[in-house]
Motif scaffolding. Structure first.
Motif, PDB file in Angstrom:
ATOM      1  N   PHE A 102     121.597  11.372  -0.676  1.00 53.03           N
ATOM      2  CA  PHE A 102     120.585  10.475  -1.221  1.00 53.03           C
ATOM      3  C   PHE A 102     119.765   9.989  -0.039  1.00 53.03           C
ATOM      4  O   PHE A 102     120.326   9.647   1.000  1.00 53.03           O
ATOM      5  CB  PHE A 102     121.259   9.283  -1.925  1.00 53.03           C
ATOM      6  N   PRO A 103     118.450   9.960  -0.108  1.00 52.62           N
ATOM      7  CA  PRO A 103     117.560  10.287  -1.214  1.00 52.62           C
ATOM      8  C   PRO A 103     117.131  11.752  -1.185  1.00 52.62           C
ATOM      9  O   PRO A 103     117.740  12.566  -0.495  1.00 52.62           O
ATOM     10  CB  PRO A 103     116.372   9.354  -0.960  1.00 52.62           C
ATOM     11  N   SER A 104     116.018  12.048  -1.899  1.00 46.32           N
ATOM     12  CA  SER A 104     115.586  13.438  -2.065  1.00 46.32           C
ATOM     13  C   SER A 104     115.193  14.094  -0.748  1.00 46.32           C
ATOM     14  O   SER A 104     115.407  15.292  -0.568  1.00 46.32           O
ATOM     15  CB  SER A 104     114.404  13.513  -3.040  1.00 46.32           C
ATOM     16  N   ASN A 105     114.596  13.349   0.172  1.00 47.84           N
ATOM     17  CA  ASN A 105     114.180  13.980   1.431  1.00 47.84           C
ATOM     18  C   ASN A 105     115.374  14.346   2.307  1.00 47.84           C
ATOM     19  O   ASN A 105     115.228  15.103   3.259  1.00 47.84           O
ATOM     20  CB  ASN A 105     113.186  13.096   2.190  1.00 47.84           C
ATOM     21  N   SER A 106     116.560  13.841   1.981  1.00 50.55           N
ATOM     22  CA  SER A 106     117.792  14.305   2.619  1.00 50.55           C
ATOM     23  C   SER A 106     118.454  15.412   1.806  1.00 50.55           C
ATOM     24  O   SER A 106     118.950  16.393   2.360  1.00 50.55           O
ATOM     25  CB  SER A 106     118.774  13.141   2.795  1.00 50.55           C
TER      26      SER A 106
END
Length: 368
Positions: A102-106
Motif C-alpha cells: 500500500f499504496p498503488s505507487n508501491s
C-alpha cells in the motif's frame, strides 16, 4: 528460466498433491508488505493487524491441514523503491502470498517482482485502476478502484453542494489519477471547478490557504493523504470555511493527531463498513480480544488472507496458478462479506460510501 522460478515450480509440483499428502509444507511464509513506518504507518498497522488476526484464526481452525502459515512483516514506508527491494528480498526467501503493498505507487512496481516469482499478491488498499489493467494473473485487490471512488465523490458533491465554489487539488503524483476522475465529472455536471497541483511535500500552506479563502472556495476535493491534516489545521486558523472531501487513505485516526478539531466535518470516501455485519462479527471479536480495532483497512486485510486460504483449500495446492484460478472461480465468503474477483483481479463487490468525521470518529453520511 530463472533458477528461483525453476525451484518454485518444482515445489509447486509437489504441493499440487491431495490435501492429505505429506507434500503440504509444515511452514508457509506469508508476509504483509506495507508502511510500518513513515507518514502512512497508521494504515500499515491496520493491514498488519487484520492479516495477523486472520492468520491466527486459520491456524486455529485447521483449514490447511499439516500446514502452519507464518506471518512476516516487511516495512516499505510507502516508498516505491523500498517496495521493490522488499519484493525482491521476500521472493528470494520463498513465499506463497503477499498481503499488500500500500499504496498503488508501491504495489504497481512491486507487482512485477511478485508476478515473476509466481506469488499471489492481494492488496487491501491499492485503488489506482492501472494496477489491475496489465494482465497480471496472480495479482488481486480486495478493495475497490479509484475510477469508482472518484465518480462516487463527484456525484456526492453534485447532489449536496451543487453550485458551490469548488477546487480539486492533487500532488502532481499518485493523486493525479483520482483527481483526473473527479474534476471532469464535476465539469460534466455543470460545476465550475478549479484545479491546483502544487502541494506535494510541503509543510506550510498559509499562502495557499489564504488564496483559497480569498477566492471564496467552499468545497475542496483533495486526492492525497500526507498533507491534508496540515491544510485542515491551517485553514481553520485562517478562518477559511472549507469543506474538504478526500479519498480512502484518510480513514485513519492519524488525521486527528495534527488536524485536531479542524478535522470535524471532513468527508471521506471509503469502502462499506463491515464491522457491524454478521460476516465480520467473528473477525471483529478476535481483534477486540487482542485490543485491536477493526477500522479502516483492517477487515480488508483479514479478508485477503481468508480469500487466499479458501482458494488454497479448494485448489489443493499452494501453486500460484491453480490458486489464482480458484480465486477467480466463484464467490468467497470473508469478513467483509461475499467477494468475487473478476478476470482482472478486481473485487466486484459493492463500492464506496461517503463518511464524515464527527467527534473523533467517522460515521456514514451517505451510500453512493
Amino acid at each position: 528460466m530463472p533458477i528461483l522460478r525453476v525451484h518454485r515450480l518444482a515445489i509447486a509440483a509437489l504441493l499440487s498433491l491431495t490435501l492429505s499428502s505429506s507434500a503440504w509444507a509444515n511452514d508457509v511464509y506469508i508476509p504483509v508488505a506495507g508502511p510500518m513506518t513513515g507518514s502512512t504507518a497508521a494504515l500499515g498497522a491496520q493491514i498488519r493487524d487484520g492479516a495477523t488476526a486472520a492468520m491466527n484464526s486459520i491456524n486455529a481452525s485447521g483449514l490447511l491441514p499439516d500446514t502452519k502459515p507464518i506471518l512476516r512483516i516487511a516495512d516499505d514506508a510507502s516508498d516505491p523503491k523500498r517496495a521493490v527491494a522488499v519484493a525482491n528480498r521476500l521472493t528470494a526467501d520463498g513465499i506463497e502470498l503477499v498481503v499488500g503493498p500500500f499504496p498503488s505507487n508501491s504495489s504497481t512496481p512491486a507487482s512485477d517482482i511478485y508476478t515473476e516469482a509466481e506469488v499471489i499478491q492481494i492488496s487491501p488498499g491499492s485503488t489506482n485502476p492501472r494496477l489491475t489493467e496489465r494482465g497480471l494473473t496472480t495479482l488481486f485487490r480486495i478493495c475497490r478502484r479509484d475510477d469508482q471512488q472518484g465518480r462516487g465523490a463527484a456525484d456526492y458533491i453534485v447532489r449536496h453542494h451543487q453550485g458551490a465554489k469548488l477546487a480539486v487539488l492533487d500532488d502532481k503524483g499518485t493523486a493525479e489519477g483520482i483527481a483526473d476522475i473527479v474534476e471532469p465529472r464535476l465539469r460534466a455536471a455543470g460545476e465550475h471547478t478549479g484545479r491546483q497541483s502544487d502541494f506535494a511535500g510541503e509543510k506550510e500552506y498559509t499562502t495557499r490557504v489564504s488564496k483559497l479563502k480569498r477566492e471564496g472556495l467552499q468545497i475542496v476535493y483533495v486526492g492525497y493523504y500526507n498533507e491534508i491534516d496540515i491544510i485542515l489545521r491551517q485553514a481553520a486558523e485562517a478562518g477559511a470555511r472549507l469543506t474538504v472531501i478526500a479519498d480512502d487513505p484518510l480513514m485513519s485516526s492519524g488525521l486527528l493527531a495534527i488536524a485536531g478539531e479542524a478535522a470535524k466535518g471532513t468527508l471521506i470516501t471509503f469502502m462499506p463498513d463491515r464491522t457491524n455485519n454478521a460476516a465480520g462479527a467473528a473477525a471483529v471479536a478476535r481483534l477486540k480480544d487482542s485490543s485491536l480495532s477493526a477500522a479502516g483497512y483492517t477487515l480488508y486485510a483479514y479478508a485477503a488472507v481468508q480469500a487466499w486460504a479458501d482458494s488454497v483449500k479448494r485448489a489443493g495446492s499452494f501453486d500460484a496458478t491453480p490458486v489464482a484460478a480458484a480465486l477467480r472461480s466463484g464467490l468467497i465468503e470473508t469478513a467483509i462479506g461475499t467477494v468475487r474477483f473478476d478476470s482482472k483481479g478486481d473485487n466486484a463487490a459493492p463500492g464506496f460510501i461517503v463518511y464524515g468525521w464527527r467527534d473523533n470518529t467517522v460515521e456514514a453520511v451517505e451510500q453512493n
